[in-house]
Design an enzyme around this catalytic site. Structure first.
Site, mmCIF file in Angstrom:
data_model
loop_
_atom_site.group_PDB
_atom_site.id
_atom_site.type_symbol
_atom_site.label_atom_id
_atom_site.label_comp_id
_atom_site.label_asym_id
_atom_site.label_seq_id
_atom_site.Cartn_x
_atom_site.Cartn_y
_atom_site.Cartn_z
ATOM 1 N N PHE A 121 0.841 -1.192 0.000
ATOM 2 C CA PHE A 121 0.000 0.000 0.000
ATOM 3 C C PHE A 121 0.873 1.238 0.000
ATOM 4 O O PHE A 121 2.029 1.195 0.422
ATOM 5 C CB PHE A 121 -0.909 0.001 1.242
ATOM 6 C CG PHE A 121 -2.355 0.105 0.905
ATOM 7 C CD1 PHE A 121 -3.055 -1.000 0.461
ATOM 8 C CD2 PHE A 121 -3.034 1.310 1.026
ATOM 9 C CE1 PHE A 121 -4.401 -0.904 0.138
ATOM 10 C CE2 PHE A 121 -4.376 1.414 0.711
ATOM 11 C CZ PHE A 121 -5.069 0.310 0.268
ATOM 12 N N ASP A 222 -20.881 16.812 11.081
ATOM 13 C CA ASP A 222 -21.773 17.265 12.161
ATOM 14 C C ASP A 222 -21.059 17.359 13.512
ATOM 15 O O ASP A 222 -21.204 18.329 14.241
ATOM 16 C CB ASP A 222 -22.961 16.300 12.312
ATOM 17 C CG ASP A 222 -23.915 16.364 11.144
ATOM 18 O OD1 ASP A 222 -23.888 17.376 10.414
ATOM 19 O OD2 ASP A 222 -24.684 15.403 10.952
ATOM 20 N N GLN A 241 -7.399 15.281 2.609
ATOM 21 C CA GLN A 241 -6.714 14.373 1.691
ATOM 22 C C GLN A 241 -7.502 14.165 0.398
ATOM 23 O O GLN A 241 -8.683 13.813 0.444
ATOM 24 C CB GLN A 241 -6.512 13.017 2.362
ATOM 25 C CG GLN A 241 -5.888 11.985 1.434
ATOM 26 C CD GLN A 241 -5.377 10.776 2.190
ATOM 27 O OE1 GLN A 241 -6.152 9.872 2.516
ATOM 28 N NE2 GLN A 241 -4.101 10.760 2.498
ATOM 29 N N HIS A 243 -7.652 11.703 -2.548
ATOM 30 C CA HIS A 243 -7.177 10.379 -2.945
ATOM 31 C C HIS A 243 -6.894 10.420 -4.442
ATOM 32 O O HIS A 243 -7.713 10.926 -5.204
ATOM 33 C CB HIS A 243 -8.241 9.338 -2.617
ATOM 34 C CG HIS A 243 -7.768 7.918 -2.730
ATOM 35 N ND1 HIS A 243 -7.445 7.349 -3.942
ATOM 36 C CD2 HIS A 243 -7.538 6.963 -1.791
ATOM 37 C CE1 HIS A 243 -7.045 6.102 -3.737
ATOM 38 N NE2 HIS A 243 -7.091 5.851 -2.437
ATOM 39 N N LEU A 253 -14.306 5.948 -4.932
ATOM 40 C CA LEU A 253 -12.940 5.499 -4.682
ATOM 41 C C LEU A 253 -12.586 4.230 -5.454
ATOM 42 O O LEU A 253 -13.361 3.287 -5.522
ATOM 43 C CB LEU A 253 -12.811 5.207 -3.186
ATOM 44 C CG LEU A 253 -11.444 4.713 -2.717
ATOM 45 C CD1 LEU A 253 -10.431 5.824 -2.827
ATOM 46 C CD2 LEU A 253 -11.546 4.229 -1.280
ATOM 47 N N GLU A 256 -6.216 2.110 -3.447
ATOM 48 C CA GLU A 256 -4.781 2.077 -3.680
ATOM 49 C C GLU A 256 -4.298 0.630 -3.777
ATOM 50 O O GLU A 256 -3.227 0.359 -4.315
ATOM 51 C CB GLU A 256 -4.155 2.722 -2.435
ATOM 52 C CG GLU A 256 -2.858 3.376 -2.577
ATOM 53 C CD GLU A 256 -2.619 4.240 -1.331
ATOM 54 O OE1 GLU A 256 -3.324 5.247 -1.152
ATOM 55 O OE2 GLU A 256 -1.751 3.888 -0.545
ATOM 56 N N ARG A 287 -0.333 9.465 -0.671
ATOM 57 C CA ARG A 287 -1.426 9.991 -1.493
ATOM 58 C C ARG A 287 -1.245 11.455 -1.886
ATOM 59 O O ARG A 287 -1.604 11.851 -2.994
ATOM 60 C CB ARG A 287 -2.757 9.823 -0.742
ATOM 61 C CG ARG A 287 -3.145 8.376 -0.649
ATOM 62 C CD ARG A 287 -4.372 8.152 0.182
ATOM 63 N NE ARG A 287 -4.705 6.734 0.188
ATOM 64 C CZ ARG A 287 -5.629 6.193 0.964
ATOM 65 N NH1 ARG A 287 -6.323 6.938 1.800
ATOM 66 N NH2 ARG A 287 -5.868 4.899 0.899
ATOM 67 N N HIS A 354 -11.305 12.843 -0.030
ATOM 68 C CA HIS A 354 -11.468 11.500 0.500
ATOM 69 C C HIS A 354 -11.470 11.419 2.017
ATOM 70 O O HIS A 354 -12.215 10.641 2.599
ATOM 71 C CB HIS A 354 -10.343 10.634 -0.055
ATOM 72 C CG HIS A 354 -10.362 9.213 0.404
ATOM 73 N ND1 HIS A 354 -11.443 8.386 0.194
ATOM 74 C CD2 HIS A 354 -9.454 8.469 1.059
ATOM 75 C CE1 HIS A 354 -11.182 7.187 0.700
ATOM 76 N NE2 HIS A 354 -9.995 7.219 1.254
ATOM 77 N N ARG A 399 -2.522 11.374 5.639
ATOM 78 C CA ARG A 399 -2.693 10.009 6.145
ATOM 79 C C ARG A 399 -2.199 8.983 5.134
ATOM 80 O O ARG A 399 -2.388 9.154 3.931
ATOM 81 C CB ARG A 399 -4.175 9.751 6.426
ATOM 82 C CG ARG A 399 -4.467 8.325 6.839
ATOM 83 C CD ARG A 399 -5.894 8.130 7.255
ATOM 84 N NE ARG A 399 -6.872 8.174 6.175
ATOM 85 C CZ ARG A 399 -7.082 7.188 5.298
ATOM 86 N NH1 ARG A 399 -6.364 6.073 5.350
ATOM 87 N NH2 ARG A 399 -8.013 7.315 4.369
#
Lengths: 591, 234
Positions: A121, A222, A241, A243, A253, A256, A287, A354, A399
């Site tokens: 990944f 929220d 982020q 993606h 999506l 990855e 990313r 994302h 991330r």
């Protein structure tokens, strides 16, 4: 209109949100205290269900791996904004929590020897960046679905009390401590006060702020808006982020994991362009790097199609059998949303909003913790947060893939355990104040009676399109200033909205009006924090300040929203000291 | 790019004695528009009183199962261009109606809960993962992907006729655990199913297979359960 008195409930612990973090917390909390879970949707409709590629843990099932490498990758991926104590804690805990999920029944894919399958990944490497490593524990490409259902099943077994289709409207406080939540039963329209000793927010992110997004309709932030309205700050909201591989035109999506299994990106000239931006791990860079690489190709005229606005995700080097076995979900998505048979053709993709790295500030125990440059962190009694809604901060400015499913499990679990300790040490419930719940009820009352001329749908559309335009992968002083003005105009329009539906039963018009108010608050913080941060770090890239500036900006943004809607920005230091190892000093980030 | 007429069942329990149908014109603005995009367009631009459930908008959360032109489908992955017009949209059949396209799924969910839908593992658990061969793991494919959308159960005449019948969704979910090589709870689960509201109520009408938006096969799962019961001779 006179407001009916809310229905009163009393639980030791109330959890808001029933995605992975909320359910993992509920499972832990229900072992030691009376726990209730409030969720806007039936639990298995939560957005965790859409997670695809896996959960990161150094099981070492395929090749040697260890948590220290995972920690290094996460710190580097965060562009050094991540808090290293929390990151060490998460990476150390990872193998244990993944094994627990397996014991609960999560249907992980398997290796020939029967152990949990692991794939490569983005940003996960062996030996401090040497090469990509198999660290993502996967259930085909439906890991989030498998996880959410497994956790829900375990919650049923443990008789967790759910309030499904309840919309949280106000955090109740008394003298600085959190002691409950006001919510509205979406089906029947009644207000409910949940009096509690401890409250955990696991309400997810706000990527619906963008038009082009991978996120579910419910991801409107929220929980963060309610946190700000209760007078607490939110942390690092400027870090959103994108993606790299959202389906062109739809935003959904494509994991990855496709690149982890051997997929790669090409531009209009059929060039594998990622080699220019990340010479070592290329398409498996983190990313932020891959998304900027794609956008740079667009800028230089090498995007695909008449508008030169997408690239192609090639899967020709992955065996068809492997695609069918390990990537069946993206096969379905590619066919449904791009009309592409991905065993034969590439998938057209472009970056899509994302995930949000920022959230409700917490320490590594999921305890909400406030702080500033001059004062050390101090916890808010009774208030906890976990998952995408929280900022621990394990993701810093960017991330890594597979670290979100890990984050929700680790901090959901520890948050649940910490709440049990806390509620058992607290002899009595902190009494509700006279005005508890008034603000949330008044807001609903105002909206139900609003008869202005503005339609909510058009404000939402304008907000999301303008955020795409002005506050996306690349940002400048000019674009952000323009967006700040736009948001101010949209806020004025919001005050003049009228609702079509004034009923009590399942009033979706009302829910979306409340959500629009929330996301406007959030948009304002995102843009003002991004405008103030005159550097580029992780997912926040300023064309006018293209370098990272550790001298001035190695710090977390803490944003407060005043009663009249003004944003006040403060900052707090990054927790650079890990628990048991040496700190990773900020370095130039090369992949 | 043209317009499509949606004929939608409307019911507001605060105003209406019984449901009625209302027509809306939906503009086709891009290729690949889904039924959910049409519903959103109506609500955001024409009539905010229309109510329905939705979340992931990509066919994995199970919120927006609807009866579209007589077939149960997910609104978010049903292409408008594949449908005959007018597009007739109704709530899932046989479930109590709350408002417009929203039905009460409490009974459906309770039946799922009744079936012990969680792993009952061998004890003691190992320190590391329970081993499972890729072949054994493959037996869960076509089962664990269930999204609890209720399309199957609400398409089943046996489910309509017998309010106590567990229905195809709950039964598929039990089979998912019975065939899991890590699970030892088959006996206690099978006993729950061995009555007239359990597996024997399925008369292999096969509607559930056509209705499942994930391409799963509840009838086959029920067949597996029947076989397991016969060979276990409860």
């Amino acid at each position: 209109m006179e407001m009916k008195k809310p229905i009163y409930h009393k639980h030791d612990i109330i959890i808001v949100g029933a995605g992975g973090a909320g359910l993992r917390a509920a499972l832990e909390a229900s072992k030691g205290a009376r726990t209730g879970v409030i969720s806007q949707v039936f639990p298995t409709r939560s957005h965790t269900v859409s997670a695809q590629g896996g959960i990161g843990a150094t099981l070492g099932n395929v090749e040697p791996d260890n948590w220290y490498w995972h920690m290094f990758d996460t710190v580097k991926g965060s562009d050094y904004l991540g808090d290293q104590d929390a990151i060490e804690y998460m990476c150390q805990m990872a193998p244990e929590v993944v094994i627990e999920l397996e014991h609960m029944g999560l249907p992980f894919s398997r290796l020939p020897n029967g152990k949990i399958y692991q794939r490569m990944f983005g940003g996960h490497t062996s030996n401090f960046g040497e090469r990509a490593v198999c660290r993502s524990c996967a259930a085909a490409d439906r890991t989030g679905h498998a996880m959410l259902h497994t956790l829900y099943q375990q919650c049923l077994k443990n008789e967790v009390h759910f309030f499904s289709e309840f919309h949280a409207l106000e955090i109740l406080t008394n003298n600085g401590a959190v002691n409950g939540v006001l919510a509205r039963d979406i089906v029947h329209g009644e207000f409910h006060v949940f009096h509690a000793k401890a409250v955990l927010f696991a309400t997810g992110g706000y990527s619906r702020l963008y038009q082009n997004t991978s996120n579910a309709h419910i991801n409107t932030g929220d929980g963060l808006a309610l946190t700000m309205r209760a007078g607490f700050p939110v942390e690092d909201l400027e870090f959103v982020q994108f993606h790299p591989t959202g389906i062109y035109g739809a935003g959904n999506l494509i994991t990855e994991g496709v690149r982890g299994e051997g997929g790669y990106l090409v531009n209009a000239e059929n060039e594998r362009f990622m080699v220019k931006y990340a010479p070592t791990i290329k398409d498996l860079a983190s990313r932020d790097i891959v998304s900027r690489g794609i956008m740079q190709e667009f800028r230089e005229g090498r995007g695909v199609g008449p508008k030169k606005d997408h690239v192609l995700l090639m899967m020709d080097e992955i065996d068809e059998d492997i695609i069918r076995e390990r990537l069946p979900g993206i096969m379905e998505l590619a066919e449904t949303f791009a009309g592409v048979d991905c065993t034969k053709e590439p998938i057209p993709v472009r970056p899509t909003a994302h995930y949000v790295m920022g959230g409700i500030p917490t320490n590594r125990f999921a305890e909400v913790a406030l702080g500033s440059m001059d004062s050390p962190e101090d916890t808010v009694p009774g208030f906890y947060a976990a998952g995408e809604a929280a900022c621990a901060s394990v993701h810093g400015a960017n991330r890594l893939g597979t670290n979100s499913l890990l984050d929700i499990i680790v901090f959901g679990k520890v948050g649940g355990a910490k709440m049990v300790e806390y509620v058992n040490s607290l002899p009595d419930f902190i009494p509700l104040t006279e005005s508890a719940g008034d603000r949330g009820r008044a807001e609903v009352d105002r909206l139900l009676n609003a008869n202005g001329s503005e339609r909510m749908g058009s404000i939402m559309q304008d907000l999301r399109e303008s955020m795409d335009e002005n506050c996306g992968v690349f940002r400048t002083d000019e674009s952000l200033t323009k967006q700040k003005e736009k948001i101010s105009e949209l806020r004025d329009r919001y005050h003049n909205i009228g609702l079509d539906d004034r009923g009590l039963t399942y009033n979706l018009d009302l829910i979306e009006a409340v959500e629009l108010g929330h996301i406007l608050d959030i948009a304002q913080v995102v843009v003002e924090a991004a405008l103030a941060r005159t550097e580029s770090r992780g997912a926040h890239f300023r064309d006018d300040y293209p370098d990272r500036d550790d001298q001035n900006w190695l710090k977390h943004t803490m944003a407060y929203l005043s009663e009249d809607g003004d944003v006040r920005l403060d900052y707090k230091p990054v927790r650079l000291q890990p628990l048991s190892v040496e700190s990773f000093e900020p370095k130039e980030r090369v992949y | 790019m043209g317009k499509v007429t949606f004929t939608i069942l409307r019911f507001d329990p605060e105003k209406d004695k019984k449901p009625h149908y209302q027509d809306y014109e939906v503009e086709i603005r891009r290729p690949g528009m889904m039924v959910l995009d049409g519903l959103n367009q109506i609500r955001w631009e024409q009539d905010g009183t229309l109510a329905y459930r939705r979340s992931c908008r990509e066919g994995v959360c199970g919120s927006d199962a609807l009866n579209i032109n007589g077939v149960n489908r997910l609104g978010c992955i049903t292409h408008l261009e594949d449908l005959k017009t007018p597009v007739v949209i109704q709530p899932l059949p046989s479930m109590p109606l709350i408002k417009d396209l929203i039905v009460d799924l409490n009974d459906f969910q309770d039946k799922f809960f009744l079936c012990k839908p969680f792993l009952i593992p061998k004890k003691p658990l190992p320190d590391l993962e329970q081993l499972q061969s890729p072949e054994d793991r493959r037996k869960l494919d076509g089962l664990y992907e269930c999204i609890l959308c209720a399309s199957c159960s609400s398409s089943c005449p046996s489910y309509w006729a017998d309010p106590e019948y567990l229905g195809p969704s709950a039964l598929l979910n039990i089979w998912r655990f019975v065939v899991d090589s890590r699970d030892v709870g088959a006996d206690e689960r099978l006993q729950l199913l061995n009555d007239r509201h359990g597996v024997w109520r399925c008369h292999t009408i096969l509607n559930c297979i056509e209705a499942c938006p994930k391409g799963l096969n509840p009838t086959q799962a029920i067949g597996g359960l029947k076989k397991a019961l016969v060979s276990a001779k409860f």
